[in-house]
Design a protein around this motif. Structure first.
Motif, mmCIF file in Angstrom:
data_model
loop_
_atom_site.group_PDB
_atom_site.id
_atom_site.type_symbol
_atom_site.label_atom_id
_atom_site.label_comp_id
_atom_site.label_asym_id
_atom_site.label_seq_id
_atom_site.Cartn_x
_atom_site.Cartn_y
_atom_site.Cartn_z
ATOM 1 N N TYR A 123 0.840 -1.198 0.000
ATOM 2 C CA TYR A 123 0.000 0.000 0.000
ATOM 3 C C TYR A 123 0.874 1.246 0.000
ATOM 4 N N TRP A 124 0.234 2.385 -0.244
ATOM 5 C CA TRP A 124 0.899 3.674 -0.171
ATOM 6 C C TRP A 124 0.810 4.189 1.266
ATOM 7 N N SER A 125 1.930 4.221 1.975
ATOM 8 C CA SER A 125 1.933 4.779 3.326
ATOM 9 C C SER A 125 2.141 6.292 3.238
ATOM 10 N N PHE A 126 1.590 6.995 4.196
ATOM 11 C CA PHE A 126 1.532 8.462 4.176
ATOM 12 C C PHE A 126 2.372 9.014 5.322
ATOM 13 N N TRP A 127 3.258 9.974 4.996
ATOM 14 C CA TRP A 127 4.211 10.508 5.963
ATOM 15 C C TRP A 127 4.227 12.038 5.942
ATOM 16 N N LYS A 128 4.785 12.611 6.982
ATOM 17 C CA LYS A 128 5.031 14.054 6.998
ATOM 18 C C LYS A 128 6.460 14.294 7.471
ATOM 19 N N TRP A 129 7.084 15.306 6.923
ATOM 20 C CA TRP A 129 8.446 15.648 7.321
ATOM 21 C C TRP A 129 8.384 16.507 8.574
ATOM 22 N N SER A 130 9.001 16.030 9.649
ATOM 23 C CA SER A 130 8.894 16.734 10.928
ATOM 24 C C SER A 130 10.192 16.560 11.705
ATOM 25 N N GLY A 131 10.794 17.680 12.089
ATOM 26 C CA GLY A 131 12.010 17.610 12.881
ATOM 27 C C GLY A 131 13.171 16.946 12.166
ATOM 28 N N GLY A 132 13.232 17.096 10.861
ATOM 29 C CA GLY A 132 14.337 16.516 10.111
ATOM 30 C C GLY A 132 14.217 15.036 9.831
ATOM 31 N N ALA A 133 13.020 14.471 9.984
ATOM 32 C CA ALA A 133 12.817 13.043 9.731
ATOM 33 C C ALA A 133 11.370 12.804 9.312
ATOM 34 N N TRP A 134 11.123 11.614 8.749
ATOM 35 C CA TRP A 134 9.763 11.258 8.361
ATOM 36 C C TRP A 134 9.000 10.717 9.561
ATOM 37 N N ALA A 135 7.804 11.243 9.781
ATOM 38 C CA ALA A 135 6.913 10.775 10.839
ATOM 39 C C ALA A 135 5.640 10.246 10.198
ATOM 40 N N TYR A 136 5.157 9.104 10.686
ATOM 41 C CA TYR A 136 3.953 8.508 10.109
ATOM 42 C C TYR A 136 2.761 9.435 10.313
ATOM 43 N N GLN A 137 2.029 9.667 9.253
ATOM 44 C CA GLN A 137 0.877 10.562 9.310
ATOM 45 C C GLN A 137 -0.332 9.817 9.880
ATOM 46 N N GLN A 138 -0.830 10.300 11.012
ATOM 47 C CA GLN A 138 -1.933 9.628 11.695
ATOM 48 C C GLN A 138 -3.292 9.919 11.062
ATOM 49 N N GLN A 139 -3.404 11.013 10.309
ATOM 50 C CA GLN A 139 -4.664 11.353 9.659
ATOM 51 C C GLN A 139 -4.604 10.982 8.180
ATOM 52 N N GLY A 140 -5.748 10.635 7.631
ATOM 53 C CA GLY A 140 -5.811 10.299 6.217
ATOM 54 C C GLY A 140 -5.668 11.534 5.343
ATOM 55 N N VAL A 172 5.694 19.323 4.146
ATOM 56 C CA VAL A 172 6.170 18.332 3.182
ATOM 57 C C VAL A 172 5.428 17.025 3.424
ATOM 58 N N ASP A 173 4.686 16.564 2.415
ATOM 59 C CA ASP A 173 4.007 15.273 2.464
ATOM 60 C C ASP A 173 4.895 14.222 1.794
ATOM 61 N N GLY A 174 4.975 13.052 2.404
ATOM 62 C CA GLY A 174 5.744 11.955 1.823
ATOM 63 C C GLY A 174 4.875 10.743 1.589
ATOM 64 N N TRP A 175 5.157 10.034 0.492
ATOM 65 C CA TRP A 175 4.401 8.831 0.147
ATOM 66 C C TRP A 175 5.380 7.729 -0.243
ATOM 67 N N ARG A 176 5.130 6.531 0.259
ATOM 68 C CA ARG A 176 5.994 5.393 -0.074
ATOM 69 C C ARG A 176 5.133 4.170 -0.352
ATOM 70 N N PHE A 177 5.341 3.570 -1.538
ATOM 71 C CA PHE A 177 4.646 2.324 -1.857
ATOM 72 C C PHE A 177 5.573 1.175 -1.495
ATOM 73 N N ALA A 178 5.084 0.270 -0.662
ATOM 74 C CA ALA A 178 5.936 -0.837 -0.221
ATOM 75 C C ALA A 178 5.104 -1.946 0.383
ATOM 76 N N LEU A 179 5.756 -3.070 0.548
ATOM 77 C CA LEU A 179 5.188 -4.179 1.295
ATOM 78 C C LEU A 179 5.531 -3.927 2.751
ATOM 79 N N SER A 180 4.557 -3.538 3.550
ATOM 80 C CA SER A 180 4.809 -3.089 4.918
ATOM 81 C C SER A 180 3.788 -3.683 5.875
ATOM 82 N N PRO A 181 4.167 -3.798 7.145
ATOM 83 C CA PRO A 181 3.189 -4.256 8.135
ATOM 84 C C PRO A 181 2.154 -3.186 8.395
ATOM 85 N N ASP A 182 0.953 -3.628 8.727
ATOM 86 C CA ASP A 182 -0.081 -2.674 9.097
ATOM 87 C C ASP A 182 0.257 -2.135 10.489
ATOM 88 N N GLY A 183 0.018 -0.885 10.718
ATOM 89 C CA GLY A 183 0.291 -0.336 12.038
ATOM 90 C C GLY A 183 1.078 0.939 12.028
#
Length: 218
Positions: A36-53, A64-75
């Motif tokens: 799936y496409w996981s959704f991230w935000k750039w915060s404090g010089g690193a990627w933080a998982y975006q809790q909101q859709g 800065v919005d970040g998106w990564r398509f990968a085989l990843s665990p849910d959570g």
């Protein structure tokens, strides 16, 4: 044999069975991984998982919005992160500020060949963009402005960005090979046996103590 001695012997006899139950229960269940496409935000010089859709979250100007398509665990936190950094100043340097609009940088990481669904071919190269959108725009609207076409499923889950992948949406793979997911080596699953094993040792000690007391009362 006295009744107390019989009770102690029965307790000790039950210890191996109790330990077997504890260790069996401690074996971690096979957690499913998802593409799936996981959704991230750039915060404090690193990627933080975006809790909101993306349809709910409205990034501020300079985000800065970040998106990564990968085989990843849910959570969330153990999902694969975008590979590139998310410095807003560099990503939006060529996009001038406008009154009544905001600038949001976007990092798109389409993943590796190992992340790609079967038959999808080689993933597109990672890329960046800078969106100039109305100040109330959500991350979904930001993404639509810089990386069409987007594809969603019936439940509103984002399935494809810039047309990738062409098919599928959040498929679960229960037996994903090690190394393909973004699971951290020190994840809590690695320590799941500690509690039950300590519990088993406690049962052994209690049983040994009961046996010792009976022996010394005879």
């Amino acid at each position: 044999m006295t009744s107390a001695l019989r009770r102690a012997a029965a307790l000790l006899a039950a210890v191996p069975a109790a330990l077997l139950v504890l260790v069996s229960a401690a074996a971690p269940a096979q957690a499913a991984d998802y593409r799936y496409w996981s959704f991230w935000k750039w915060s404090g010089g690193a990627w933080a998982y975006q809790q909101q859709g993306p349809a709910v979250y409205a990034p501020a100007d300079g985000s800065v919005d970040g998106w990564r398509f990968a085989l990843s665990p849910d959570g969330g936190k153990d999902a694969a992160r975008p590979g590139a950094a998310g410095g807003f100043a560099a990503l939006c340097a060529a996009t001038p500020a406008e009154a009544g609009r905001k600038r949001v940088a976007v990092v798109l990481d389409f993943g590796t060949p190992a992340d790609a669904p079967k038959g999808a071919g080689t993933p597109p190269p990672a890329r960046t963009a800078c969106a100039s959108v109305p100040t109330a725009a959500t991350s979904a609207e930001v993404l639509a402005a810089v990386a069409p076409p987007l594809r969603y499923d019936g439940a509103g889950m984002l399935c494809a960005i810039a047309g990738y992948p062409r098919a599928g949406c959040g498929e679960a793979l229960a037996d994903a090979p090690a190394g393909e997911s973004g699971t951290a080596a020190g994840s809590p699953a690695g320590h799941s046996l500690l509690g039950p094993v300590l519990g088993g040792l406690l049962v052994v000690l209690l049983g040994a103590g009961a046996w010792w007391q009976v022996r010394h009362r005879r």
